[in-house]
Scaffold this motif. Sequence first.
Motif: not given
Length: 79
Positions: A39-40, A52, A54-55
């Motif tokens: 999801d990133y 950013r 999500a990562f």
Amino acid sequence: MAKPNLGEKDILNPEEAIRYWNFSRRKFHAFLKETDGGDYLAYYKERTLVIRSAFEQFLIKNPKVKEGLANGRSRTGKD
């Protein structure tokens, strides 16, 4: 007009992500090719974009990935 700080941007292109997290360019591009994206990652036409927040959460949950992508020491001998 001043460019926004990378920490303030919601979406980063791969080069911005490399600078923001101090990743190895070669390792990060290989990671992008090998990962399913979770999801990133977002895709716009041929471009890969990094979400950013999500990562960052992904890296917190997977510290070994962050270690593996980290930029090594410079080979120039300068510290």
